[in-house]
Structures are given as C-alpha cells and as structure tokens.
Design a protein around this motif. Structure first.
Motif, mmCIF file in Angstrom:
data_model
loop_
_atom_site.group_PDB
_atom_site.id
_atom_site.type_symbol
_atom_site.label_atom_id
_atom_site.label_comp_id
_atom_site.label_asym_id
_atom_site.label_seq_id
_atom_site.Cartn_x
_atom_site.Cartn_y
_atom_site.Cartn_z
ATOM 1 N N PHE A 1 -0.181 4.748 4.598
ATOM 2 C CA PHE A 1 -0.523 5.443 3.361
ATOM 3 C C PHE A 1 0.779 5.788 2.639
ATOM 4 N N LEU A 2 0.913 5.292 1.416
ATOM 5 C CA LEU A 2 2.154 5.497 0.650
ATOM 6 C C LEU A 2 1.945 6.549 -0.427
ATOM 7 N N THR A 3 2.803 7.555 -0.454
ATOM 8 C CA THR A 3 2.700 8.566 -1.510
ATOM 9 C C THR A 3 4.084 9.079 -1.890
ATOM 10 N N ASN A 4 4.233 9.454 -3.131
ATOM 11 C CA ASN A 4 5.500 10.034 -3.600
ATOM 12 C C ASN A 4 5.539 11.546 -3.440
ATOM 13 N N THR A 5 4.463 12.105 -2.900
ATOM 14 C CA THR A 5 4.396 13.558 -2.721
ATOM 15 C C THR A 5 5.524 14.046 -1.824
ATOM 16 N N THR A 6 6.241 15.076 -2.288
ATOM 17 C CA THR A 6 7.225 15.699 -1.402
ATOM 18 C C THR A 6 6.887 17.170 -1.214
ATOM 19 N N ASP B 1 1.012 7.577 10.146
ATOM 20 C CA ASP B 1 0.566 6.521 9.240
ATOM 21 C C ASP B 1 0.941 6.785 7.782
ATOM 22 N N PHE B 2 1.659 7.870 7.532
ATOM 23 C CA PHE B 2 2.050 8.184 6.144
ATOM 24 C C PHE B 2 3.503 7.810 5.910
ATOM 25 N N LEU B 3 3.743 7.119 4.811
ATOM 26 C CA LEU B 3 5.130 6.892 4.395
ATOM 27 C C LEU B 3 5.359 7.694 3.119
ATOM 28 N N THR B 4 6.183 8.716 3.245
ATOM 29 C CA THR B 4 6.533 9.578 2.107
ATOM 30 C C THR B 4 8.015 9.360 1.799
ATOM 31 N N PRO B 5 8.501 9.786 0.621
ATOM 32 C CA PRO B 5 9.934 9.620 0.321
ATOM 33 C C PRO B 5 10.861 10.190 1.392
ATOM 34 N N PRO B 6 10.602 11.407 1.938
ATOM 35 C CA PRO B 6 11.527 11.882 2.979
ATOM 36 C C PRO B 6 11.505 11.019 4.244
ATOM 37 N N VAL B 7 10.325 10.505 4.603
ATOM 38 C CA VAL B 7 10.254 9.654 5.798
ATOM 39 C C VAL B 7 11.036 8.363 5.570
ATOM 40 N N ALA B 8 10.882 7.786 4.378
ATOM 41 C CA ALA B 8 11.622 6.559 4.047
ATOM 42 C C ALA B 8 13.120 6.842 3.997
ATOM 43 N N ALA B 9 13.490 8.022 3.477
ATOM 44 C CA ALA B 9 14.913 8.388 3.416
ATOM 45 C C ALA B 9 15.485 8.501 4.829
ATOM 46 N N ARG B 10 14.736 9.152 5.715
ATOM 47 C CA ARG B 10 15.180 9.312 7.097
ATOM 48 C C ARG B 10 15.414 7.953 7.753
ATOM 49 N N GLN B 11 14.434 7.062 7.541
ATOM 50 C CA GLN B 11 14.533 5.723 8.127
ATOM 51 C C GLN B 11 15.761 4.983 7.580
ATOM 52 N N TRP B 12 15.989 5.112 6.259
ATOM 53 C CA TRP B 12 17.118 4.427 5.630
ATOM 54 C C TRP B 12 18.445 4.974 6.173
ATOM 55 N N LEU B 13 18.525 6.285 6.330
ATOM 56 C CA LEU B 13 19.750 6.903 6.853
ATOM 57 C C LEU B 13 20.016 6.425 8.279
ATOM 58 N N GLN B 14 18.952 6.380 9.081
ATOM 59 C CA GLN B 14 19.120 5.946 10.469
ATOM 60 C C GLN B 14 19.539 4.482 10.531
ATOM 61 N N ILE C 1 8.312 -0.829 8.887
ATOM 62 C CA ILE C 1 7.557 0.000 9.844
ATOM 63 C C ILE C 1 6.401 -0.799 10.433
ATOM 64 N N LEU C 2 5.731 -1.558 9.553
ATOM 65 C CA LEU C 2 4.571 -2.328 10.005
ATOM 66 C C LEU C 2 4.991 -3.568 10.789
ATOM 67 N N GLY C 3 6.214 -4.027 10.552
ATOM 68 C CA GLY C 3 6.690 -5.226 11.242
ATOM 69 C C GLY C 3 5.890 -6.460 10.880
ATOM 70 N N GLU C 4 5.454 -6.542 9.623
ATOM 71 C CA GLU C 4 4.563 -7.632 9.203
ATOM 72 C C GLU C 4 5.080 -8.298 7.932
#
Lengths: 258, 258
Positions: free
Chosen positions: B38-43, B65-78, B193-196
C-alpha cells in the motif's frame, strides 16, 4: 555611454572601509552632471540610511539616486496601476509603500503580495498568511524584493528572501516578479529612471549579478578587480566590456572613451 | 503481473467511507498470496495507525505492507550506508528512524537531513537550523518526505513539506531526494521490497501521481474511476494500461489477465 549604474558593496566600499578613490570618483560624476544611480539589493536599510552610510565614507549622494528593490517594486506597481497590496516586508522597507492601499486580511481582494527579508519575524503562521493571500487571489502578482539566498547574521547564516519566494512559488504555482539584481526588470527600471535607454553602463564586482545580468538586460558592463572579484571569474564565459583595477580608474576611462 | 501496488485514498476509500468491494478485493489478494504493498504519501500517520484506519473499513492489512515516505527514506539511507542523520519530521514519523544515529548540532557531521511536514512546529530558527546543517555538510543528502504543496488544516490551507524543500534547495543548491509519489525512487523502493522487478502494476485514482508516475518508473498502471478521477483526465496524453470502474473489479480482471 551617457549614464552609469554603480553597484555599492565591493565597488565603493568593502565591508566597513571605503575603496581608495571612490569618493573622488562620485564627486567627479556629480561635478560633470553625468546621470547615475546606485543599485543595491539591500532591503534592511532605507535610502536615507544608505545616504548616511556612504557619507561616513566621504561619498556624497542623494536618496533619489538609489535604486533598491522596494523602490523598483513601487515603480513597477505604479506602472501597472496596481494599488491594493499585502506587505510582508521589514519596517525599514515599508515606508516606500506608504502611497498604496495596504490590505491585511488574507480573504480581501489584493492586486499584489510583496515579500521581503522578514528574517526572524517570519513565523509559520505568517508564511501561511502570505500563501493564503496568494491562493485566495489567483490574479495577484507575487513581488520578490530580491532573490538573495542567505546572509551572515550575528547569530550565523540566515535564510534571506529568496528561499521564501521559492516556497511560495511552489505552493501556489505563481511566478514571482523579482525587483533586484540579477533580474532584468531591475536594470530596466534603472534605465527608465535615467531615461537613457541604450547608453547606460553598469560597474560592479560580481561577474554574475552585476556583469552578466546587466549585459542580459542590454547594458554594457565594467568589471572592477575589487570586492568579491577573483581572477577565476574571467574564465566563466562572461566577458565584461571593460575591466578596471578599481572604481578610482573610472573618470580617466570615461574621459578617454566618451 | 505478479505483484501490485495499491494507492489508498480514492482507491480503497473516499474520505471516511470505504469503496464498495475494497475489503473483498484485499481479502482476495491475501487469500491468493499475491505480493502487494500500500503506497501513501501520508506522513501524519504511522504505519500502525494506517492499519487501524483501514481495519475500521473492514480492510485487513499488516504494518509491513505499507510503503510511506519515511519507510522509503529509511530503506534508501540503509541501501546507501548513511547513518548519521538530522531529523526535521513530526513525532509520528520519527519512530521510523530509531535505528539511525540521530545528530542534533548543526555543526556536527551529518550524512543526511530528513525533512517532513512539521506544520506549526516550523519556526524561522528551526528552518535556519536545517539550512545551516546542510550548508555545513555540503555532501549531506537532503531527503524530502514527499513534495506535497499544501493541505487543508482545520484552521485553513497550510503549507506542507514541498515548499520548505524548495526553500532549502534554493538556499543551499542541493537537490532533494524525494521519497514519496510521484518520485521514481519511491516506486523503485516498492519494487525492491516486493522483489518483483518488471512484473509490478500500480492501481490508483490520480492520473499524474499514480498512473503517469508509475509508468515513468517502468511499471504498468490501472486507473480506477473512483476518488479524484474525472473523465477529462483521459485527454491529458497519459494512457493507463487498464481502466476499471473501481477496485472491486480488480480480482476478475487479474484472473482473466494472468
């Protein structure tokens, strides 16, 4: 050339000391009645305060000889017959707009929203107020008193007017009219005041903000080797019409080229 | 297609009522173990709060199952091995960054400055703090948790994170990395994340933010006729791969196309 525009900082003075010969050069232009204006992006000082500052360096000027962003903004508003304005500018600047109909409520009809460097007076609520005034008045002009990025305050580097304008432009989709260097409209306002289209030259130390910008506006430009000038400026692909060691050399150059 | 990305608002619900059939559709994807996010821009809501919100509509989801901007940011930083970060985000968002080394002094060495919608917590001093942290760390990344322009708060329209990012970009010359729709990197984070890779489809109601943006990122995209959809969206030169009346039609479409 029949008229000249002077940049201040870096041309007539550096920080708190005058450039050698600056006072004599300005006296020479006054004595020969050569039309000139002083161009500055400063919005923290009124024109009478600028006169005082230069007087302390022995440089005699009159308030009407300064073109500042608020003065250019006032001229632009008058030329476009816009009268109802919302002001977000420091106290020192607001006096330039005393002839206009000042509107404060964000729901009121407004012709233009004027944004200056409010510094620590900015709050999130005040930013929203400017933003909502623009959103509620889709035809209102957004006027930027310069686009300076930041400056060194006593407490450290501090955001100036430019970043705020970028925020409002992005939020509202508006495109700001910039009255200040390096905007073309600022140089055109100067040419209009002097009434000397096509024969005006700019003298400055900033290869981009003074030289490139005035040339873009159709003026000629003299680079001085004082202020922020660095010899690496000359390999940027911008070609000043003339380069002088300092403003002290200007009268001699003027006599031999006129 | 082997995996799907769901937009939330306008696809699964409209305001405070669910879209008919949304709960059944999500249940069907769960039952058939089809990978989805589930993709949302909600922060303003954490992932566990989003799970609760959907549960109230009868839609069963898990926080992961949620991808939010902070989650994507965390993943990008890692992924980029950046650990020392300065946070300018609301409380609800900061928990996503608890694994990192949080730096507060603006003179300290920082790998990244993360900016979210701080709303009324923004002061001029806090803006300067973020700005100076960036200026003092020229190699630090500027991370934007979305680029939303504004939103309707109880007190009226209010600036969101986007205008602040534009201010910092202009002041520092940095170019923000945006984690949120419509940034390509946000969709790529979802695919990772989905690996697809290559087999992911997005379903959304926003022809630009969902359809055009996901297609640009190399995904396929399904437009629904719910939410903010208007038939005039289809003459903008953007061509969804499929158009469905609503998310309720998705399982049937999926069965007949897989």
């Amino acid at each position: 050339m029949s008229a000249i525009l002077f940049d201040l900082d870096g041309v007539l003075y550096e920080g708190d000391r005058p450039i050698d010969g600056a006072a004599e050069t300005i006296a020479w232009f006054n004595k020969n009645s050569i039309p000139h204006l002083f161009l500055t992006n400063t919005t923290s000082k009124s024109r009478s305060e600028l006169v005082q500052k230069l007087a302390a360096f022995g440089i005699k000027t009159k308030a009407k000889d300064f073109l500042t962003p608020p003065v250019a903004a006032r001229q632009w508003l008058q030329a476009n017959a816009l009268n109802r304005i919302a002001l977000f500018v420091p106290e020192s600047t607001s006096e330039e707009f005393s002839d206009f109909d000042l509107v404060t409520g964000e729901d009121s009809k407004v012709d233009a929203v004027i944004i200056g460097d409010l510094g620590a007076q900015w709050t999130f609520e005040l930013m929203n107020q400017a933003f909502r005034t623009l959103i509620n008045n889709p035809n209102a002009k957004l006027i930027a008193l310069g686009m300076t990025r930041y400056w060194r305050a006593d407490s450290g580097l501090q955001l100036d007017v430019g970043p705020m304008i970028k925020a409002f432009e992005y939020a509202t989709g508006a495109q700001a009219i910039v009255t200040g260097k390096p905007a073309e409209a600022f140089f055109q306002a100067a040419v209009e005041i002097l009434g000397e289209a096509g024969n005006v030259i700019m003298i400055g130390d900033d290869i981009r903000g003074d030289i490139e910008a005035s040339q873009r506006a159709g003026l000629k430009a003299i680079q001085v080797r004082t202020g922020k000038f660095s010899s690496s400026d000359l390999v940027l692909g911008i070609t000043p019409d003339t380069i002088l060691d300092s403003v002290a050399d200007l009268p001699r150059w003027w006599r031999s080229n006129m």
